[in-house]
Design an enzyme around this catalytic site. Sequence first.
Site, PDB file in Angstrom:
ATOM      1  CB  SER A 150     -37.366 -36.873  42.015  1.00 40.40           C
ATOM      2  OG  SER A 150     -36.146 -37.339  41.510  1.00 40.40           O
TER       3      SER A 150
HETATM    4  N1  SAM Z   1     -32.653 -34.257  40.324  1.00 46.94           N
HETATM    5  C1  SAM Z   1     -33.360 -34.464  39.080  1.00 46.94           C
HETATM    6  C2  SAM Z   1     -34.453 -33.468  38.841  1.00 46.94           C
HETATM    7  O1  SAM Z   1     -34.724 -32.659  39.721  1.00 46.94           O
HETATM    8  O2  SAM Z   1     -35.004 -33.481  37.735  1.00 46.94           O
HETATM    9  C3  SAM Z   1     -33.911 -35.855  38.944  1.00 46.94           C
HETATM   10  C4  SAM Z   1     -32.862 -36.781  38.557  1.00 46.94           C
HETATM   11  S1  SAM Z   1     -33.254 -38.350  37.902  1.00 46.94           S
HETATM   12  C5  SAM Z   1     -34.234 -39.127  39.107  1.00 46.94           C
HETATM   13  C6  SAM Z   1     -31.618 -39.057  38.126  1.00 46.94           C
HETATM   14  C7  SAM Z   1     -30.568 -38.489  37.211  1.00 46.94           C
HETATM   15  O3  SAM Z   1     -29.307 -39.040  37.568  1.00 46.94           O
HETATM   16  C8  SAM Z   1     -30.784 -38.830  35.752  1.00 46.94           C
HETATM   17  O4  SAM Z   1     -30.866 -37.662  34.996  1.00 46.94           O
HETATM   18  C9  SAM Z   1     -29.542 -39.666  35.391  1.00 46.94           C
HETATM   19  O5  SAM Z   1     -29.099 -39.475  34.068  1.00 46.94           O
HETATM   20  C10 SAM Z   1     -28.555 -39.143  36.395  1.00 46.94           C
HETATM   21  N2  SAM Z   1     -27.403 -39.996  36.655  1.00 46.94           N
HETATM   22  C11 SAM Z   1     -27.345 -41.350  36.791  1.00 46.94           C
HETATM   23  N3  SAM Z   1     -26.088 -41.731  37.052  1.00 46.94           N
HETATM   24  C12 SAM Z   1     -25.326 -40.603  37.090  1.00 46.94           C
HETATM   25  C13 SAM Z   1     -23.941 -40.344  37.325  1.00 46.94           C
HETATM   26  N4  SAM Z   1     -23.057 -41.314  37.564  1.00 46.94           N
HETATM   27  N5  SAM Z   1     -23.510 -39.068  37.285  1.00 46.94           N
HETATM   28  C14 SAM Z   1     -24.375 -38.048  37.024  1.00 46.94           C
HETATM   29  N6  SAM Z   1     -25.681 -38.238  36.787  1.00 46.94           N
HETATM   30  C15 SAM Z   1     -26.151 -39.499  36.833  1.00 46.94           C
END
Ligand code: SAM
Length: 224
Positions: free
Chosen positions: A62
């Site tokens: 992000s």
């Molecule tokens: N916090 C992260 C970073 O610092 O790099 C950015 C995360 S990215 C915007 C959102 C993440 O949420 C993705 O890696 C995606 O695979 C994950 N995601 C989506 N749905 C999810 C779920 N139900 N449980 C766990 N992870 C999930």
Amino acid sequence: MNQFKQQRERMVARDLAGRGIHDEAVLDAFRAVPREEFVAEDYAHLAYQDSPLPIENGQTISQPYIVALMTEALELKPDDRVLEIGTGSGYAAAILAEIAQDVYTIERHKTLADTARSRLKKLGYNNVHVLQGDGTLGWPEQAPFDAIVVTAGGPDVPQNLKQQLAIGGRLVIPVGKSLQTQELLRVRRVSENETIEEDLGAVRFVPLVGEQGWADESAILPSK
Ligand code: SAM
């Protein structure tokens, strides 16, 4: 190395403090975490631009300002236990781990979870615990949490996450019925049965896919 440190200081001053982030613990965390270590080598030179960057599995690390806004909204204290949904690269988990006591973070993609786990270990973040699974269900064995942050956008606030908040706990989550944009909500659990919701503004995140999120990525994303 030194060059990244300078870029990091500049980003904190210009993109975070300069845009209204004022919690010193949050600003210090961003001064400490090397964002270039959380992206592919090809993107390292862009690590201190205030923008999201691609990571594996079609996901993103992000934008720093948004991570800072969400972290500040969590109102963290040093002895807090935090749950993060959406580990992604592990960057936000490292930021949280600089401020709070323990960070529990869940990622649905195994490759991302494994990479983030070894990266965080290598960088010395022994207070981060990475789990591969559906974060919409939370991490009941480790609940309750003083703070929960969801870094993907869902259609509603998952009930399990509300239930896993300690009394007085804060949950920050992007929620929206469309995939294009969400509202960033802060849900505060004020008593056993009562929560208070605040709208912190419009944001745009990748979808939260899971039992208490969107049904299935292939059904909601346009086919290529
Ligand atoms: N916090 C992260 C970073 O610092 O790099 C950015 C995360 S990215 C915007 C959102 C993440 O949420 C993705 O890696 C995606 O695979 C994950 N995601 C989506 N749905 C999810 C779920 N139900 N449980 C766990 N992870 C999930």
